[in-house]
Design a protein around this motif. Structure first.
Motif, PDB file in Angstrom:
ATOM      1  N   PHE A  42      61.096  16.854  49.966  1.00 50.57           N
ATOM      2  CA  PHE A  42      60.396  16.939  48.696  1.00 50.57           C
ATOM      3  C   PHE A  42      58.958  16.437  48.866  1.00 50.57           C
ATOM      4  CE2 PHE A  42      64.454  16.647  45.889  1.00 50.57           C
ATOM      5  CZ  PHE A  42      64.825  17.898  46.342  1.00 50.57           C
ATOM      6  N   ILE A  43      58.104  16.845  47.957  1.00 52.82           N
ATOM      7  CA  ILE A  43      56.670  16.559  48.074  1.00 52.82           C
ATOM      8  C   ILE A  43      56.287  15.519  47.018  1.00 52.82           C
ATOM      9  CG2 ILE A  43      54.363  17.562  48.049  1.00 52.82           C
ATOM     10  CD1 ILE A  43      55.727  20.291  48.629  1.00 52.82           C
ATOM     11  N   PHE A  44      55.777  14.385  47.463  1.00 55.56           N
ATOM     12  CA  PHE A  44      55.373  13.324  46.550  1.00 55.56           C
ATOM     13  C   PHE A  44      53.866  13.418  46.298  1.00 55.56           C
ATOM     14  CE2 PHE A  44      59.259  11.794  48.477  1.00 55.56           C
ATOM     15  CZ  PHE A  44      59.943  11.259  47.398  1.00 55.56           C
ATOM     16  N   MET A  45      53.488  13.341  45.018  1.00 54.35           N
ATOM     17  CA  MET A  45      52.091  13.532  44.625  1.00 54.35           C
ATOM     18  C   MET A  45      51.600  12.342  43.809  1.00 54.35           C
ATOM     19  SD  MET A  45      51.368  16.668  45.754  1.00 54.35           S
ATOM     20  CE  MET A  45      50.164  17.500  44.736  1.00 54.35           C
ATOM     21  N   SER A  46      50.337  11.975  44.034  1.00 52.07           N
ATOM     22  CA  SER A  46      49.711  10.892  43.274  1.00 52.07           C
ATOM     23  C   SER A  46      48.981  11.409  42.042  1.00 52.07           C
ATOM     24  CB  SER A  46      48.721  10.143  44.164  1.00 52.07           C
ATOM     25  OG  SER A  46      47.618  10.979  44.492  1.00 52.07           O
ATOM     26  N   LEU A  84      49.879  17.848  50.664  1.00 55.80           N
ATOM     27  CA  LEU A  84      50.441  19.085  50.156  1.00 55.80           C
ATOM     28  C   LEU A  84      50.271  20.200  51.182  1.00 55.80           C
ATOM     29  CD1 LEU A  84      51.832  20.380  47.739  1.00 55.80           C
ATOM     30  CD2 LEU A  84      49.589  20.820  46.732  1.00 55.80           C
ATOM     31  N   ALA A  85      49.097  20.256  51.801  1.00 61.84           N
ATOM     32  CA  ALA A  85      48.857  21.266  52.835  1.00 61.84           C
ATOM     33  C   ALA A  85      49.806  21.069  54.009  1.00 61.84           C
ATOM     34  CB  ALA A  85      47.405  21.184  53.304  1.00 61.84           C
ATOM     35  N   HIS A  86      50.087  19.806  54.352  1.00 64.21           N
ATOM     36  CA  HIS A  86      51.004  19.515  55.463  1.00 64.21           C
ATOM     37  C   HIS A  86      52.413  20.006  55.156  1.00 64.21           C
ATOM     38  CE1 HIS A  86      52.936  17.339  58.734  1.00 64.21           C
ATOM     39  NE2 HIS A  86      53.762  16.793  57.855  1.00 64.21           N
ATOM     40  N   LYS A 141      54.688  23.362  56.715  1.00 63.97           N
ATOM     41  CA  LYS A 141      56.050  23.394  57.249  1.00 63.97           C
ATOM     42  C   LYS A 141      56.882  24.482  56.570  1.00 63.97           C
ATOM     43  CE  LYS A 141      56.381  18.563  58.727  1.00 63.97           C
ATOM     44  NZ  LYS A 141      56.670  18.874  60.145  1.00 63.97           N
ATOM     45  N   LEU A 142      56.661  24.665  55.268  1.00 60.70           N
ATOM     46  CA  LEU A 142      57.457  25.643  54.524  1.00 60.70           C
ATOM     47  C   LEU A 142      57.082  27.085  54.864  1.00 60.70           C
ATOM     48  CD1 LEU A 142      57.623  23.971  50.983  1.00 60.70           C
ATOM     49  CD2 LEU A 142      59.370  23.996  52.768  1.00 60.70           C
ATOM     50  N   LYS A 143      55.891  27.281  55.425  1.00 59.07           N
ATOM     51  CA  LYS A 143      55.496  28.648  55.774  1.00 59.07           C
ATOM     52  C   LYS A 143      55.509  28.884  57.284  1.00 59.07           C
ATOM     53  CE  LYS A 143      50.467  27.847  55.794  1.00 59.07           C
ATOM     54  NZ  LYS A 143      49.188  28.253  55.177  1.00 59.07           N
ATOM     55  N   SER A 144      56.022  27.896  58.024  1.00 58.91           N
ATOM     56  CA  SER A 144      56.096  28.041  59.480  1.00 58.91           C
ATOM     57  C   SER A 144      57.143  29.082  59.857  1.00 58.91           C
ATOM     58  CB  SER A 144      56.457  26.700  60.133  1.00 58.91           C
ATOM     59  OG  SER A 144      55.448  25.751  59.908  1.00 58.91           O
TER      60      SER A 144
END
Length: 413
Positions: free
Chosen positions: A191-195, A205-207, A211-214
């Motif tokens: 999951f992606i944690f955002m500030s 987010l780019a990182h 991974k999700l588009k690799s």
């Protein structure tokens, strides 16, 4: 009736003002406001027992899943693809957990319809379960009514053919990362944690999106993308009196038309996600969510709390979905300002859909190749499926026990 026709409908003359003091009334404290689900089915003692059993099941399941994640973590250093496949199994276990806890403690009707863009993507099994035929890779967006929206939308992944509840990705507030068991567990799930500060969030987010588009290689040398359902709530938070007031103030400041049932969407994060995923995702699926019985001008979060929904026996009488699909190829992803306008127009359409729902108790039923509305409920296919949550840890236990016996046998020689 089309979304375009709905947009042209004038707002009702007596619509509640977003800053009305009545919006701040807690229904649980005001006897004059009836709960949409009726009187509590369980008194204090039975509600306490339900809370206790719910807590034991939820806590033991979460702990089991997290221990399973920790035991499987070393796979990351042996084979990355195998590691992500393993973690998707633990994610599917959590999907089973939230499905079964809703089935047992808060059963509700799910009523589904959609427009022509999703024709042929819903069906009912002979035993009354819905089956969806959404793609294995997509971005899902929805209005955010109450905190449990994500729970019902995650269940949709369970109903999909092939099942996708092990491939759901959610963007969360960074503060949730520090909750014991839950926070680290969500990190294992990818999951992606955002500030909520784009300057800080953009690199992480780019990182994660990278991974999700690799692309990966199968044993035959063919390249493929892993399944992915990325769930986004463009409003940023669930609908509330405070959120509606801020949205109205922002609309007035920017000279924009305000909404009756929604908050203005924020386009920056979604624009970045879609721009990054372009070429690996074809469609955005939009779900407009409505909860039965919430009075005009009131907010679902004041009625459907954890206590009322799961302990007192007052879940929503129905959760209503209206689905649409949009192709990324048709979106203005080359210009953020144009995309902002595009997204806002979609939200005005959703606001009109919600106006129809509040006025009639139903979303439009035509357009998706469905006769009327599909009605189903949140439940698993088999009664025993919840045991899968504990299977992986049980296997580790058996392997550990076997190895321990071998060591002891060797030590006796």
């Amino acid at each position: 009736m089309t979304a375009a026709e709905l947009r042209q409908r004038p707002p009702p003359e007596k619509a509640s003002e977003p800053n009305s003091t009545a919006d701040d009334t807690d229904p649980a404290l005001d006897p004059d406001i009836a709960h949409p689900a009726g009187e509590a089915k369980y008194g204090r003692f039975r509600a306490l027992l339900r809370a206790l059993s719910f807590s034991i099941y939820f806590a033991s399941s979460c702990l089991t899943i997290h221990i399973t994640q920790i035991l499987g973590a070393p796979i990351y250093y042996l084979n990355r693809d195998l590691y992500y496949a393993y973690m998707s199994l633990t994610k599917a276990s959590f999907g089973l957990l939230i499905t079964t806890m809703t089935q047992w403690w808060a059963p509700t009707v799910i009523r589904i319809s959609g427009d022509a863009s999703v024709a042929g993507q819903f069906s009912l099994t002979p035993d009354g379960r819905v089956q969806c035929a959404f793609p294995e890779r997509m971005v899902m967006i929805a209005n955010h009514q109450i905190y449990t929206d994500w729970l019902y939308l995650w269940w949709v992944g369970y109903t999909n053919i092939p099942q996708m509840h092990g491939h759901v990705y959610i963007i969360l507030k960074e503060s949730l990362k520090w909750i014991p068991v839950i926070g680290p567990g969500c990190m294992f799930l990818g999951f992606i944690f955002m500030s909520r500060k784009m300057a800080v969030d953009r690199p992480r987010l780019a990182h994660r999106l990278g991974k999700l588009k690799s692309r990966h290689l199968d044993p035959d040398g063919n390249r493929y993308l892993n399944p992915m359902w990325l769930l986004l709530f463009p409003e940023g938070t669930n609908l509330s009196s405070n959120g509606r007031d801020k949205s109205a103030q922002w609309a007035a400041k920017m000279g924009l038309r305000d909404m009756q049932h929604l908050m203005l969407p924020r386009s920056t994060g979604m624009f970045f996600c879609l721009s990054e995923l372009k070429g690996t995702v074809d469609y955005v699926y939009d779900c407009t969510v409505a909860y039965e019985g919430v009075p005009r001008g009131k907010f679902g979060e004041n009625y459907f709390t954890l206590s009322s929904t799961y302990f007192q026996g007052r879940p929503p009488k129905s959760v209503n979905f209206y689905w649409r699909r949009f192709a990324l190829a048709d979106m203005p992803l080359d210009n953020q300002e144009e995309f902002d306008k595009w997204l806002r127009e979609r939200w005005y359409e959703k606001d009109a859909l919600l106006e129809q729902y509040v006025s009639t108790g139903r979303f439009p039923a035509n357009g998706a190749g469905i006769k009327g509305h599909i009605e189903t409920e949140v439940r698993t296919r088999y009664w025993w499926e919840f045991m899968r949550i504990f299977v992986m840890l049980g296997l580790f236990g058996l392997i550990f026990n076997f190895m321990l016996r071998v060591v002891r046998a060797l030590a006796r020689r």
